[in-house]
Design an enzyme around this catalytic site. Structure first.
Site, PDB file in Angstrom:
ATOM      1  N   LEU A 148      11.045 -13.468 -11.148  1.00 60.22           N
ATOM      2  CA  LEU A 148      11.177 -12.575 -12.291  1.00 60.22           C
ATOM      3  C   LEU A 148      12.640 -12.576 -12.708  1.00 60.22           C
ATOM      4  O   LEU A 148      13.530 -12.658 -11.861  1.00 60.22           O
ATOM      5  CB  LEU A 148      10.749 -11.143 -11.922  1.00 60.22           C
ATOM      6  CG  LEU A 148       9.301 -10.927 -11.483  1.00 60.22           C
ATOM      7  CD1 LEU A 148       9.091  -9.471 -11.085  1.00 60.22           C
ATOM      8  CD2 LEU A 148       8.331 -11.310 -12.581  1.00 60.22           C
ATOM      9  N   ASP A 149      12.884 -12.488 -14.016  1.00 58.08           N
ATOM     10  CA  ASP A 149      14.261 -12.369 -14.491  1.00 58.08           C
ATOM     11  C   ASP A 149      14.928 -11.172 -13.817  1.00 58.08           C
ATOM     12  O   ASP A 149      14.266 -10.202 -13.431  1.00 58.08           O
ATOM     13  CB  ASP A 149      14.294 -12.162 -16.007  1.00 58.08           C
ATOM     14  CG  ASP A 149      13.808 -13.373 -16.780  1.00 58.08           C
ATOM     15  OD1 ASP A 149      13.754 -14.464 -16.196  1.00 58.08           O
ATOM     16  OD2 ASP A 149      13.467 -13.203 -17.971  1.00 58.08           O
ATOM     17  N   LYS A 150      16.249 -11.227 -13.728  1.00 55.25           N
ATOM     18  CA  LYS A 150      16.997 -10.145 -13.091  1.00 55.25           C
ATOM     19  C   LYS A 150      16.599  -8.789 -13.636  1.00 55.25           C
ATOM     20  O   LYS A 150      16.348  -7.842 -12.877  1.00 55.25           O
ATOM     21  CB  LYS A 150      18.502 -10.365 -13.294  1.00 55.25           C
ATOM     22  CG  LYS A 150      19.378  -9.239 -12.767  1.00 55.25           C
ATOM     23  CD  LYS A 150      20.845  -9.470 -13.098  1.00 55.25           C
ATOM     24  CE  LYS A 150      21.699  -8.281 -12.647  1.00 55.25           C
ATOM     25  NZ  LYS A 150      23.128  -8.454 -13.014  1.00 55.25           N
ATOM     26  N   THR A 152      13.902  -7.930 -15.318  1.00 50.68           N
ATOM     27  CA  THR A 152      12.460  -7.668 -15.394  1.00 50.68           C
ATOM     28  C   THR A 152      12.012  -7.037 -14.090  1.00 50.68           C
ATOM     29  O   THR A 152      12.318  -7.540 -13.004  1.00 50.68           O
ATOM     30  CB  THR A 152      11.680  -8.980 -15.634  1.00 50.68           C
ATOM     31  OG1 THR A 152      12.082  -9.534 -16.883  1.00 50.68           O
ATOM     32  CG2 THR A 152      10.183  -8.729 -15.664  1.00 50.68           C
TER      33      THR A 152
END
Length: 345
Positions: A148-150, A152
């Protein structure tokens, strides 16, 4: 799954080339037969001399193979991880000897990288279960099979054993086509997509003129997002909407790129929604404050389902919106019907 189980440090696994792969590249043949290992990982094994064809070591990934050839693939014992165990609190929603599911907060990087050598999810996992780690990726560390993106938040599954890593990697490589893999995100986006539900099928790759951004490019990797509009704020001429997105593929920044390409970047997304900053200034103060309070894009991995890679049991988990997104949702809910909508910004 591949024809046989790969165990780091164990004897090589032998695969026989079938007619479908006759005269194909070695790395392409292995990528089809060994979905739990990425093509990049397989190419690295070939170049490092860990792959034999008919008893002879081959170090060129593009070497052609013939039907009936015997390919021996050896996974070397995992190298020690450079990451350091750190006692970072984790919200663990499920755990057994093979895997665990965590509810990642926004702001937590998944894996150490340049600029984030510590304070990551991997550092936290090393402290939590450092003696039970998968090494199939080449390094003794938690088996990160998706990310997951930082900024998110939401659900992430991590492999603890090699068997779990193999099974989970195969499911993610299959994108749920033949199994119960399910990944659904909830996003707060500017405006409201038209039609209210649909399928976005557009390849994603690096943006030509911005190394931090991704974009829809003809040479990109296939990417498919299914979306549906859950709520609109306000219902007529909406300023924003709550959108559910189900991933059919898992490209970097996929939801952010696909929705922004439709003209509906995520609230709080400064990378893909910078053009909406002035529009945010025209919103009521209560809504602006909630948007400003976000640490990043308004995106949450709300549902994660998959087949347990060892028992075969179907597991499914749901995570409610975190407090900052829930507060923003509540503020948007107070917008009057005559609030300035998209067409009047």
């Amino acid at each position: 799954m591949s024809d046989a189980a790969f165990v780091p440090g164990a004897d090589p696994v032998v695969l026989v080339v079938d007619d479908a792969d006759d005269d194909q590249r070695l790395d392409q043949c292995l990528a089809r037969r060994v979905p739990e290992l990425s093509r990049a990982r397989l190419q690295g094994l070939i170049r490092a001399g860990h792959v034999d064809v008919d008893g002879a070591t081959v170090t060129e990934p593009k070497r052609k193979v013939k039907a009936g050839a015997a390919i021996a693939v050896a996974l070397p014992a995992p190298e020690p991880s450079n990451a350091v165990a750190e006692a970072i609190p984790l919200e663990i929603v499920y755990e057994d000897p093979h895997l665990l599911v965590v509810n990642k907060p926004a702001g937590l990087v998944v894996h150490p990288a340049a600029g984030h050598a510590s304070g990551t999810l991997v550092n936290a996992l090393l402290a939590h279960c450092g003696s039970e780690l998968s090494g199939i990726g080449g390094v003794a560390r938690p088996g990160i099979v998706h990310r997951l993106d930082k900024e998110t938040s939401g659900l992430l599954v991590v492999a603890k054993s090699d068997a779990a890593h193999q099974g989970l990697a195969a499911q993610f490589a299959d994108h749920g086509r033949t199994g119960p893999l399910e990944r659904t995100y909830r996003a707060l986006a500017w405006g409201a997509p038209k039609p209210v539900e649909g399928r976005i099928d557009a390849p994603i790759g690096r943006a030509p003129n911005h190394r931090q951004r991704f974009a829809i490019v003809a040479s990109g990797k296939p990417a498919v997002t299914h979306y549906s509009t859950d709520r609109r704020f306000p219902a007529s001429d909406p300023i924003a909407s709550l959108v559910s997105c189900r991933l059919e593929t898992g490209r970097t920044h996929q939801i952010r790129v696909h929705l922004s390409a439709k003209g509906h970047p995520l609230l709080g997304d400064t990378l893909y929604g910078a053009g909406f900053r002035t529009k945010a200034n025209r919103l009521p103060a209560a809504v602006r404050e909630r948007i400003d309070a976000l640490s990043g894009q308004a995106l949450h991995a709300a549902v994660l389902g998959f087949a347990h890679p060892v028992t075969g049991e179907t597991l499914r988990f749901e995570s409610p919106l975190p407090p900052d997104l829930d507060a923003l949702l509540a503020a948007l809910d107070t917008l009057p019907a005559d609030a300035p909508g998209r067409s009047r910004f």
